[in-house]
Design an enzyme around this catalytic site. Sequence first.
Site, mmCIF file in Angstrom:
data_model
loop_
_atom_site.group_PDB
_atom_site.id
_atom_site.type_symbol
_atom_site.label_atom_id
_atom_site.label_comp_id
_atom_site.label_asym_id
_atom_site.label_seq_id
_atom_site.Cartn_x
_atom_site.Cartn_y
_atom_site.Cartn_z
ATOM 1 N N TRP A 10 -123.552 3.548 -5.754
ATOM 2 C CA TRP A 10 -123.267 4.991 -5.922
ATOM 3 C C TRP A 10 -122.289 5.399 -4.685
ATOM 4 C CZ3 TRP A 10 -128.354 7.947 -6.734
ATOM 5 C CH2 TRP A 10 -129.163 7.863 -7.994
ATOM 6 N N HIS A 95 -118.458 -5.204 1.063
ATOM 7 C CA HIS A 95 -117.831 -4.453 0.023
ATOM 8 C C HIS A 95 -116.389 -4.339 0.617
ATOM 9 C CE1 HIS A 95 -116.521 -1.277 -2.371
ATOM 10 N NE2 HIS A 95 -117.355 -1.677 -3.351
ATOM 11 N N GLU A 97 -114.549 -1.604 0.585
ATOM 12 C CA GLU A 97 -114.381 -0.444 1.421
ATOM 13 C C GLU A 97 -114.925 -0.677 2.751
ATOM 14 O OE1 GLU A 97 -116.368 1.841 -1.498
ATOM 15 O OE2 GLU A 97 -114.499 1.625 -2.819
ATOM 16 N N GLU A 172 -114.929 -8.973 -6.871
ATOM 17 C CA GLU A 172 -114.461 -7.652 -6.960
ATOM 18 C C GLU A 172 -112.776 -7.506 -6.382
ATOM 19 O OE1 GLU A 172 -117.447 -4.489 -7.329
ATOM 20 O OE2 GLU A 172 -117.072 -4.661 -5.152
ATOM 21 N N GLY A 238 -119.208 0.788 -9.881
ATOM 22 C CA GLY A 238 -119.112 2.124 -9.006
ATOM 23 C C GLY A 238 -119.061 3.247 -9.478
ATOM 24 N N GLY A 239 -117.762 3.699 -10.050
ATOM 25 C CA GLY A 239 -117.683 5.139 -10.454
ATOM 26 C C GLY A 239 -118.797 5.298 -11.846
HETATM 27 C C1 PEP Z 1 -117.258 -0.936 -6.365
HETATM 28 O O1 PEP Z 1 -116.989 -0.116 -5.514
HETATM 29 O O2 PEP Z 1 -118.107 -1.878 -6.256
HETATM 30 C C2 PEP Z 1 -116.894 -0.680 -7.765
HETATM 31 C C3 PEP Z 1 -116.755 -1.839 -8.685
HETATM 32 O O3 PEP Z 1 -116.282 0.460 -8.245
HETATM 33 P P1 PEP Z 1 -115.706 0.880 -9.444
HETATM 34 O O4 PEP Z 1 -116.449 0.330 -10.513
HETATM 35 O O5 PEP Z 1 -115.452 2.391 -9.532
HETATM 36 O O6 PEP Z 1 -114.075 0.161 -9.634
#
Ligand code: PEP
Length: 255
Positions: A10, A95, A97, A172, A238-239
Amino acid sequence: MRRKLVVGNWKMHGDIQSNQTLLEGITNGVRELSNADYVVCVPNPYLFQARELLKNTNVAWGGQNVNQHEQGAFTGAVAPHMLTDLGCTYVLLGHSERRSLFYETNLTASARFEAAIKAGLTPILCVGETQAERDAGLTEVIVASQMDAVMATLDEHEFALAMRLNMVFAYEPVWAIGSGKTASPDHAQTVHHFIRNRIAKRNAEAATKVRIIYGGSLKAKNAEDMFAMTDIDGGLVGGASLLLDEFVSICKVAN
Ligand code: PEP
């Protein structure tokens, strides 16, 4: 055959009211889906709410990060036992971020991985290259360095513990996160296979069991092709994890 796993991240979204609607919608949507595992990683202040709404359901909950220290003067940090106190079984680590915005490194991710398993949490270690690294042909070099840092930290006892806790890796690609640019299933498969081989260097049997999930603009419409690949064992979302119908649809594909 590895069971598929879908994890919602989230990030820093939500409030009590909208969380309730989303969590109730997810539990209703996946109640009958017994062939895969489902997790939501919510912001720490809402873990209490997640525990209330998700206990006795087939949806687990987890944190989005954890500190490597057990306790002490670390203002703003959350210790592993605090997550388990709130019923968390999973935690995201490393992650992109956290790496790019909060200066976390392979070293901190590895220390947190170690602390998480000691507390009984299933770690989900995120790895992946940036666009610039990809353009420079460095995808495997970067992913290997992120994987190897953790592998080098774990002694034999800790590796066995991580296996008992069903440690998870998430590929990712940073350029795919939140960008709408999903990796192609072929590219993702190649990197997932590389990650599995990296684990096999440490323990060949473990490598066949570890779940490696894909994250980066995953949606219901691309999940089917992704999840069909040999080494892709589910998704980190994520989104789309904030959109009830999208998230439940991805869970259905995994199931
Ligand atoms: C995430 O932040 O782990 C991710 C996969 O984001 P999104 O699905 O928005 O690309």
